[in-house]
Design an enzyme around this catalytic site. Structure first.
Site, mmCIF file in Angstrom:
data_model
loop_
_atom_site.group_PDB
_atom_site.id
_atom_site.type_symbol
_atom_site.label_atom_id
_atom_site.label_comp_id
_atom_site.label_asym_id
_atom_site.label_seq_id
_atom_site.Cartn_x
_atom_site.Cartn_y
_atom_site.Cartn_z
ATOM 1 N N LYS A 339 0.813 -1.222 0.000
ATOM 2 C CA LYS A 339 0.000 0.000 0.000
ATOM 3 C C LYS A 339 0.846 1.271 0.000
ATOM 4 C CE LYS A 339 -4.341 -1.995 1.329
ATOM 5 N NZ LYS A 339 -5.360 -2.275 2.331
ATOM 6 N N ARG A 375 -3.431 -9.836 5.142
ATOM 7 C CA ARG A 375 -3.830 -10.017 3.739
ATOM 8 C C ARG A 375 -2.672 -9.543 2.875
ATOM 9 N NH1 ARG A 375 -5.962 -6.965 -0.225
ATOM 10 N NH2 ARG A 375 -7.560 -7.829 -1.588
HETATM 11 C C1 7PJ Z 1 -8.150 -4.736 1.658
HETATM 12 C C2 7PJ Z 1 -9.192 -5.538 1.221
HETATM 13 C C3 7PJ Z 1 -7.855 -4.673 3.059
HETATM 14 C C4 7PJ Z 1 -9.663 -6.237 3.361
HETATM 15 C C5 7PJ Z 1 -8.287 -4.550 -0.472
HETATM 16 C C6 7PJ Z 1 -5.325 -3.524 -1.966
HETATM 17 C C7 7PJ Z 1 -6.661 -2.919 -2.075
HETATM 18 N N1 7PJ Z 1 -9.938 -6.295 2.062
HETATM 19 N N2 7PJ Z 1 -9.271 -5.411 -0.127
HETATM 20 N N3 7PJ Z 1 -8.650 -5.446 3.857
HETATM 21 N N4 7PJ Z 1 -7.586 -4.129 0.589
HETATM 22 N N5 7PJ Z 1 -10.378 -6.958 4.237
HETATM 23 O O1 7PJ Z 1 -5.148 -4.729 -1.795
HETATM 24 O O2 7PJ Z 1 -4.374 -2.713 -2.047
HETATM 25 O O3 7PJ Z 1 -6.980 -3.969 3.543
HETATM 26 S S1 7PJ Z 1 -8.031 -4.073 -2.121
#
Ligand code: 7PJ
Length: 404
Positions: A339, A375
């Site tokens: 990020k 994640r």
């Molecule tokens: C997240 C997500 C996060 C959860 C994305 C990216 C953007 N779902 N989906 N938490 N981020 N739960 O991966 O940069 O931080 S999409």
């Protein structure tokens, strides 16, 4: 809303090591753990009757330090040992002025150190507190399959998911709608056409539980039929009122994330008076939406939503304060992978060069005891980083005097 956030709370594991070094017997250790642990809570949202009660506490209770009466009434610090806090909870519950909200807030803060209940997804058991679990990201958006069209895109996404499973992912998160800052929504039909073939392909070839990153009931319904175990809603059930019911009826789990605004506009001017407080309030409302639809509390994960309507500083502050979100009593999932705030910390690196910074964030969260699931895009590397951080955090053998 009264909230009690743990600023300092002694971990039983740390006390136990001291007790072993002191040679105390196991029954003595257990008894001391009931009374001795030291806690300091930040209280906010108190009503006058709560403050009146706290101001008259004797020495048998935690020490009360009120906030500034002119600018921050309703706030203060409570400091004391476990037995003093237990006494306070009992006294507040019994008080005729109606202090049950204070009692509940303090009780939840004291329980923040207790691991949430085990979650079973498909064949896998998630024993929270035993280690940091890894969710691998499987993107099925046009930017991730720009060469070769849809069929090639599906095959590539399935192959990528299988590689992440092989690398030790505990969960795979399939996403068909980009939620990057500035991105616009896609239709349910388009999202379905992207994710369903990938879910089917993965379901047929791996028993790693699958999650779908969607805000739409129509997408969730089909994804659940195709064998998804968890719905990951980046809007915490605030965009599609039909979604919680779909999750409940399937007996599925969900991850509810905090967001301020929408992906299209969220990074324009994020603003908070107290970002931890706002995230807690939003997540509490999200839990209520889930529970009202019939989703059991034990099938909910929470996420502070790093990068979703937050400045650079808000992101860092939330990561540092993750243990305060534990007052909600549910496992925390956190996504920092690649990020923007990491790019900035690493001197302006693009997303493709943020692996080391990502691992720094993952290891920090594990060391601070913040996240139950991370994640990430890079599963192999995250597993290695977590193996180190988790092992350091849990190490108990400091020589023969520490033996049980
Ligand atoms: C997240 C997500 C996060 C959860 C994305 C990216 C953007 N779902 N989906 N938490 N981020 N739960 O991966 O940069 O931080 S999409």
């Amino acid at each position: 809303m009264i909230r009690a956030r743990p600023l300092t709370s002694e971990h039983p594991e740390d006390l136990i090591l001291a007790f072993r070094r002191m040679g105390l017997t196991e029954p003595t250790q257990r008894a001391l753990l009931e009374t001795l642990p030291f806690t300091r809570l930040l209280l906010t949202g108190l009503l006058p009757q709560d403050e009146a009660f706290l101001q008259t506490l004797s020495e048998a209770f935690p020490e009360w330090l009120p906030g500034d009466v002119h600018s921050r009434s309703g706030t203060g610090l409570l400091t004391g040992r476990a037995e003093q806090f237990q006494r306070l909870v009992t006294a507040a519950r019994a008080d005729a002025r109606g202090l049950s909200a204070l009692a509940s807030a303090v009780a939840s803060a004291l329980a923040a150190g207790v691991a949430p209940a085990v979650l079973t997804l498909g064949e896998r058991r998630f024993e929270w507190g035993s280690r940091t679990y890894v969710m691998g990201v499987v993107n099925v958006t046009p930017d991730s399959f720009s060469d070769g069209g849809r069929h090639a895109g599906t095959d590539a996404a399935v192959a990528h998911g299988l590689a992440l499973a092989e690398a030790g992912a505990d969960l795979l998160d399939v996403g068909g709608e980009s939620t990057r800052p500035g991105s616009l929504p896609v239709s349910a039909d388009e999202e379905l056409a992207r994710v369903i073939p990938v879910i089917e392909g993965l379901r047929a070839r791996t028993d790693v539980p699958l999650s779908v990153d969607t805000t739409k009931a129509a997408v969730a319904r089909e994804a659940l039929k195709a064998g998804t175990h968890l719905i990951n809603d980046i809007t915490g059930f605030s965009s599609d009122a039909g979604l919680p019911r779909v999750v409940a009826e399937a007996g599925a789990a969900c991850c509810l994330m905090h967001i301020q605004g929408t992906p299209a506009t969220m990074q324009q001017a994020p603003r908070y008076d107290d970002v931890v407080e706002d995230v807690l309030a939003f997540l509490e409302a999200a839990i209520l939406r889930a529970e009202s639809a019939g989703i059991p509390r034990g099938r909910i994960l929470l996420d502070p939503g790093i990068g979703f309507g937050k400045t650079f500083e808000h992101n860092l502050f939330l990561l540092r304060r993750l243990p305060e979100l534990r007052v909600l009593g549910l496992p925390l999932l956190v996504g920092t992978s690649r990020k923007g705030f990491l790019g900035r910390l690493a001197g302006g690196k693009p997303a493709s060069e943020r692996l080391a910074a990502t691992l720094g964030s993952v290891a920090s969260m594990a060391a601070l005891g913040g996240a139950d699931v991370v994640r990430v895009h890079d599963v192999t590397e995250a597993r290695d980083a977590l193996a180190v951080a988790d092992a350091i955090r849990r190490c108990e053998d400091g020589g023969t005097f520490y033996a049980r």
